[in-house]
Design a protein around this motif. Sequence first.
Motif, PDB file in Angstrom:
ATOM      1  N   PHE A   1       4.899   3.467  -1.101  1.00  0.00           N
ATOM      2  CA  PHE A   1       5.025   3.299   0.342  1.00  0.00           C
ATOM      3  C   PHE A   1       3.639   3.371   0.966  1.00  0.00           C
ATOM      4  O   PHE A   1       2.703   3.859   0.337  1.00  0.00           O
ATOM      5  CB  PHE A   1       5.892   4.416   0.931  1.00  0.00           C
ATOM      6  N   ARG A   2       3.538   2.912   2.194  1.00  0.00           N
ATOM      7  CA  ARG A   2       2.271   3.053   2.899  1.00  0.00           C
ATOM      8  C   ARG A   2       2.532   3.337   4.370  1.00  0.00           C
ATOM      9  O   ARG A   2       3.602   2.990   4.902  1.00  0.00           O
ATOM     10  CB  ARG A   2       1.395   1.824   2.719  1.00  0.00           C
ATOM     11  N   GLN A   3       1.561   3.954   4.967  1.00  0.00           N
ATOM     12  CA  GLN A   3       1.715   4.323   6.375  1.00  0.00           C
ATOM     13  C   GLN A   3       0.355   4.319   7.056  1.00  0.00           C
ATOM     14  O   GLN A   3      -0.632   4.791   6.497  1.00  0.00           O
ATOM     15  CB  GLN A   3       2.363   5.705   6.495  1.00  0.00           C
TER      16      GLN A   3
ATOM     17  N   GLU B   1       5.684   3.590  11.332  1.00  0.00           N
ATOM     18  CA  GLU B   1       6.622   4.141  10.358  1.00  0.00           C
ATOM     19  C   GLU B   1       6.134   3.868   8.935  1.00  0.00           C
ATOM     20  O   GLU B   1       5.425   2.901   8.680  1.00  0.00           O
ATOM     21  CB  GLU B   1       8.004   3.520  10.565  1.00  0.00           C
ATOM     22  N   ARG B   2       6.565   4.737   8.050  1.00  0.00           N
ATOM     23  CA  ARG B   2       6.255   4.541   6.638  1.00  0.00           C
ATOM     24  C   ARG B   2       6.982   3.299   6.141  1.00  0.00           C
ATOM     25  O   ARG B   2       8.170   3.112   6.412  1.00  0.00           O
ATOM     26  CB  ARG B   2       6.661   5.777   5.848  1.00  0.00           C
ATOM     27  N   GLU B   3       6.276   2.488   5.393  1.00  0.00           N
ATOM     28  CA  GLU B   3       6.783   1.193   4.925  1.00  0.00           C
ATOM     29  C   GLU B   3       6.943   1.201   3.417  1.00  0.00           C
ATOM     30  O   GLU B   3       5.998   1.518   2.687  1.00  0.00           O
ATOM     31  CB  GLU B   3       5.782   0.102   5.345  1.00  0.00           C
TER      32      GLU B   3
ATOM     33  N   ARG C   1      -2.474   4.731   4.257  1.00  0.00           N
ATOM     34  CA  ARG C   1      -2.339   5.789   3.275  1.00  0.00           C
ATOM     35  C   ARG C   1      -1.136   5.438   2.401  1.00  0.00           C
ATOM     36  O   ARG C   1      -0.054   5.114   2.932  1.00  0.00           O
ATOM     37  CB  ARG C   1      -2.153   7.155   3.918  1.00  0.00           C
ATOM     38  N   TYR C   2      -1.311   5.487   1.102  1.00  0.00           N
ATOM     39  CA  TYR C   2      -0.295   5.077   0.156  1.00  0.00           C
ATOM     40  C   TYR C   2       0.326   6.297  -0.517  1.00  0.00           C
ATOM     41  O   TYR C   2      -0.384   7.216  -0.951  1.00  0.00           O
ATOM     42  CB  TYR C   2      -0.888   4.140  -0.890  1.00  0.00           C
TER      43      TYR C   2
ATOM     44  N   PRO D   1      12.383   4.469   2.854  1.00  0.00           N
ATOM     45  CA  PRO D   1      11.858   5.814   2.585  1.00  0.00           C
ATOM     46  C   PRO D   1      12.912   6.916   2.630  1.00  0.00           C
ATOM     47  O   PRO D   1      12.800   7.906   1.906  1.00  0.00           O
ATOM     48  CB  PRO D   1      10.817   6.012   3.692  1.00  0.00           C
TER      49      PRO D   1
ATOM     50  N   TRP E   1       7.854  13.605  -2.216  1.00  0.00           N
ATOM     51  CA  TRP E   1       6.702  12.810  -1.808  1.00  0.00           C
ATOM     52  C   TRP E   1       5.396  13.461  -2.220  1.00  0.00           C
ATOM     53  O   TRP E   1       5.246  14.692  -2.138  1.00  0.00           O
ATOM     54  CB  TRP E   1       6.716  12.629  -0.297  1.00  0.00           C
TER      55      TRP E   1
ATOM     56  N   GLY F   1      -0.410  11.451  -0.943  1.00  0.00           N
ATOM     57  CA  GLY F   1      -0.934  10.144  -0.580  1.00  0.00           C
ATOM     58  C   GLY F   1      -2.389   9.960  -0.968  1.00  0.00           C
ATOM     59  O   GLY F   1      -3.116  10.913  -1.244  1.00  0.00           O
TER      60      GLY F   1
END
Length: 123
Positions: free
Chosen positions: A37-39, A44-46, A93-94, A107, A113, A116
């Motif tokens: 995921f990335r943000q 929002e986190r993607e 940020r991944y 997510p 989690w 990152g």
Amino acid sequence: QVQLVESGGGLVQPGGSLRLSCAVSKFTLSYYGIGWFRQVPGKEREGISCISAGIDRTYYADPVKGRFTISRDNANNTVYLQMNSLKLEDTARYFCARGPCVFPILPIIYENWGQGTQVTVSP
């Protein structure tokens, strides 16, 4: 306790490549799906990619399809995200997390989690 630790981020020019790693511990990687995921701040986190347990089915979000490749090394308890042809908009940020690999990559269905790793794409 279950832990996922991301690494491999950094500063790269547009068109460059990076390989992110997600090192897992305290569980058997082959039994679980892993998502990336990335943000970016304020968004929002993607969900961008995931790999399933067992048959290693993979999914990619449209913004990264054809440029990113997810893979897993169960023996070394690591999941990778190879990122090629990086664009300015990949700056984020991944994160990696544990969960079922289904599409869309949401997510909310993932847990455990990591902290990152920052990827910055800049000329």
